[in-house]
Design a protein around this motif. Structure first.
Motif, PDB file in Angstrom:
ATOM      1  N   VAL A 176       0.911  -1.150  -0.048  1.00 17.46           N
ATOM      2  CA  VAL A 176       0.015   0.038  -0.035  1.00 17.46           C
ATOM      3  C   VAL A 176       0.840   1.322  -0.023  1.00 17.46           C
ATOM      4  N   PRO A 211      -9.696   8.192   3.246  1.00 11.47           N
ATOM      5  CA  PRO A 211      -9.457   6.977   2.456  1.00 11.47           C
ATOM      6  C   PRO A 211      -7.923   7.278   2.087  1.00 11.47           C
ATOM      7  N   PHE A 212      -6.933   8.287   2.198  1.00 11.80           N
ATOM      8  CA  PHE A 212      -5.696   8.387   1.750  1.00 11.80           C
ATOM      9  C   PHE A 212      -4.676   7.915   3.063  1.00 11.80           C
ATOM     10  N   TRP A 214      -3.009   5.504   5.617  1.00 10.34           N
ATOM     11  CA  TRP A 214      -2.097   4.414   5.618  1.00 10.34           C
ATOM     12  C   TRP A 214      -3.059   3.170   6.113  1.00 10.34           C
ATOM     13  N   ASN A 216      -6.213   2.949   6.377  1.00 11.39           N
ATOM     14  CA  ASN A 216      -7.319   2.856   5.642  1.00 11.39           C
ATOM     15  C   ASN A 216      -7.070   1.821   4.483  1.00 11.39           C
ATOM     16  N   LYS A 217      -6.124   2.126   4.028  1.00 12.61           N
ATOM     17  CA  LYS A 217      -5.471   1.603   2.825  1.00 12.61           C
ATOM     18  C   LYS A 217      -4.938  -0.052   3.049  1.00 12.61           C
ATOM     19  N   LYS A 220      -8.425  -2.096   3.670  1.00 12.81           N
ATOM     20  CA  LYS A 220      -9.011  -2.373   2.249  1.00 12.81           C
ATOM     21  C   LYS A 220      -8.207  -3.398   1.663  1.00 12.81           C
ATOM     22  N   TYR A 221      -6.986  -3.304   1.841  1.00 13.84           N
ATOM     23  CA  TYR A 221      -6.037  -4.371   1.251  1.00 13.84           C
ATOM     24  C   TYR A 221      -6.385  -5.724   1.804  1.00 13.84           C
TER      25      TYR A 221
END
Length: 556
Positions: A176, A211-212, A214, A216-217, A220-221
């Motif tokens: 990410v 959403p930007f 770390w 959050n990413k 989602k990953y």
């Protein structure tokens, strides 16, 4: 900025610049003089100090803007990349001030070695990711992410990570990271939530809404591995040769490591093991080191005879966030039950201890009533009998000893004679309380204490009453479940849940009256505002002749 401003004034008004450079080179504009390649004060490289100073000031402005707390919380990557401009800052500082290199001979090389060790050694150790849990009120929008890495003892008798309660680690998720990951690898610090003796290394991460971010990413990953939305991902690895299945998985579906771990790193919460009695306070997600300490102490350290013997846990959280901390709340009744089991087997004479505590509470009540009637008048401490003197142990506990016979006592000597009469003066009650506190301390040598108090903000006392029609999975159902767990012997609840902000003065006063002459450690992780309130209470309720509270805090 003051340093640069003074140079600007110097460039414009100092007469010797025009005399030294001549009218063809000198310019009265301080900006042009600062950036002019042929300006005075050039070093061996031919670079003027004004030019390097301007670069340093520009770099500092970039670092300061990226280090703003709101920027750091909402978009950590901006902070991370802008903070690495410090490399440019150090390079130009060495050029700007040639003498400065002598001041950084020890610190700068040590820091460079540490960073190189992280990149090429510590952070390259592969640790299998075993379990992922998503917590929150909405299945599609989790608020907290739990990562469990396999940290069982390997064939060589070692673990992937050897750590202590309260330590923290750095995590990196290559999948990410941004486009500059090849140059600036993105590491994020998190406190370890598990105990060192557990077979997993656990961290709990608060997912930021941006959403930007770390977090959050990463959420989602990992959510792509849970298409059914069960909230739990269990990862295993099959040996292609033998077909044996082992716990955990190192590489993700894209062929990159799930996570790289740089651990362990020390933190202030480690000081908890220096005390016989400790208060551990967590605010919000700052409860993670408290979880590690409680699990390590109750499940393992008590069985080995290690301190602290008495733990008083306080947690401050919003009522609306309660469901996001189920990973913590399900552990609390189990930990309290372990305390009861330990005391049943190793706690000694429980009836005698309870009788002494009851007497102590009665004496303290009488003393408080007497203090209220005396209108705040404080009597002088009684004189010691001949041959007796007072001192303190290495931990700061006060005791008394006889210089002629070598006899020692926790309680003031001559207490029995002072309390044998029929009087009930303030001096006699104070001596009686001191004696009972010493007796309780002696009777509690093998006894262990874990008290759990939860303060829920954003609600009223009526909101904490059990509701029979509570919806499944709601805060009301969770509160009712916590309140229903009680001590089978006394009927008292395992946990105390209160509405509103913490009453630190009342809590500290009660603990000071309970323990008397003792050093009590206060361990905190959370917001600076609560840390300030704890510091104020530590200072207010510390008494060199009685209880001393020592604060160890980490803010986020």
């Amino acid at each position: 900025f003051g340093h640069a401003t003074a140079h600007y004034m110097n460039y414009q008004y100092a007469p010797y610049y025009e005399q030294a450079l001549g009218a063809a080179i000198y310019n009265r504009s301080p900006t042009k003089m600062a950036w002019l390649p042929g300006a005075p004060d050039r070093n061996k490289l031919g670079i003027a100090a004004g030019f390097t100073g301007e670069v340093l000031m520009t770099v500092m402005l970039i670092i300061y803007c990226g280090a703003n707390d709101q920027v750091k919380r909402s978009h950590y990557e901006t902070f991370w990349y802008s903070h690495h401009f410090f490399i440019v800052w150090f390079v130009f500082l060495l050029i700007h001030g040639p003498v400065w290199k002598y001041w950084c001979l020890l610190a700068l090389p040590a820091y460079i070695v540490d960073r190189l060790l992280r990149v090429f050694y510590r952070g390259r150790t592969p640790i299998p990711l075993a379990n992922v849990f998503f917590w929150g009120s909405k299945p599609d929008k989790p608020d907290v992410l739990t990562l469990q890495f396999d940290n069982a003892v390997q064939g060589d008798g070692r673990k992937h990570v050897e750590y202590m309660e309260g330590h923290y680690l750095y995590l990196r998720c290559p999948s990410v990271e941004g486009p500059l990951s090849w140059l600036l690898k993105e590491w994020h610090p998190f406190t370890i939530s598990s105990a060192p003796d557990e077979s997993v290394l656990e961290v709990n991460i608060r997912i930021m809404p941006s959403p930007f971010s770390w977090t959050n990413k990463v959420a989602k990953y990992l959510a792509m591995l849970d298409p059914q939305g069960t909230g739990h991902i269990q990862l295993t690895t099959r040996n292609p040769t033998t077909g044996a299945i082992t716990c955990g998985k190192t590489l993700g579906p894209d062929g990159l490591p799930f996570f790289q771990v740089d651990a362990p790193h020390g933190a202030p919460s480690q000081h908890v093991f220096s005390y016989n009695t400790a208060i551990i306070v967590g605010a919000g997600i700052g409860v993670t080191p408290c979880s590690s300490i409680m699990k390590g102490v109750v499940n393992y350290r008590w069985k080995k005879g290690y301190t602290p013997n008495n733990l008083h846990f306080f947690w401050v959280a919003r009522l609306t966030d309660l469901t996001t901390f189920k990973w913590l709340l399900v552990q609390l009744p189990e930990l309290k039950a372990q305390e009861l089991v330990h005391n049943d087997f190793y706690g000694g004479d429980k009836d005698r201890r309870q009788a002494l505590i009851k007497q102590l509470e009665g004496a303290r009540k009488q003393l408080k009533e007497l203090n209220a009637d005396s209108k705040g008048e404080i009597a002088a401490p009684p004189a010691l009998p001949p041959g007796w003197a007072e001192s303190r142990t290495a931990k700061g506990d006060q005791y008394y000893y006889n210089t002629m016979t070598g006899e020692t006592s926790w309680a003031p000597p001559g207490l029995k004679e002072a309390t044998a009469g029929s009087g009930g003066t303030k001096e006699q009650l104070e001596l009686q309380v001191a004696q009972l506190q010493a007796a309780v301390r002696e009777a509690s040598t093998n006894n262990r204490t874990l008290s759990i108090t939860i303060y829920l903000t954003g609600c009223k006392p009526g909101d904490l009453k059990p509701k029979p029609d509570a919806k499944p999975g709601s805060n009301e159902e969770l509160i009712a479940a916590l309140q229903s767990t009680t001590d089978p012997n006394t009927g008292e609840p395992y946990l105390i849940i209160k509405a509103g902000r913490p009453d630190w003065p009342g809590e500290f006063a009660d603990l000071a009256d309970r323990y008397g002459r003792e050093d009590i450690g206060v361990i905190f992780c959370g917001a600076p505002a609560i840390a300030a309130a704890l510091k104020e209470s530590c200072e207010k309720y510390s008494d060199r002749e009685k209880t001393i509270f020592r604060l160890h805090k980490e803010n986020f």
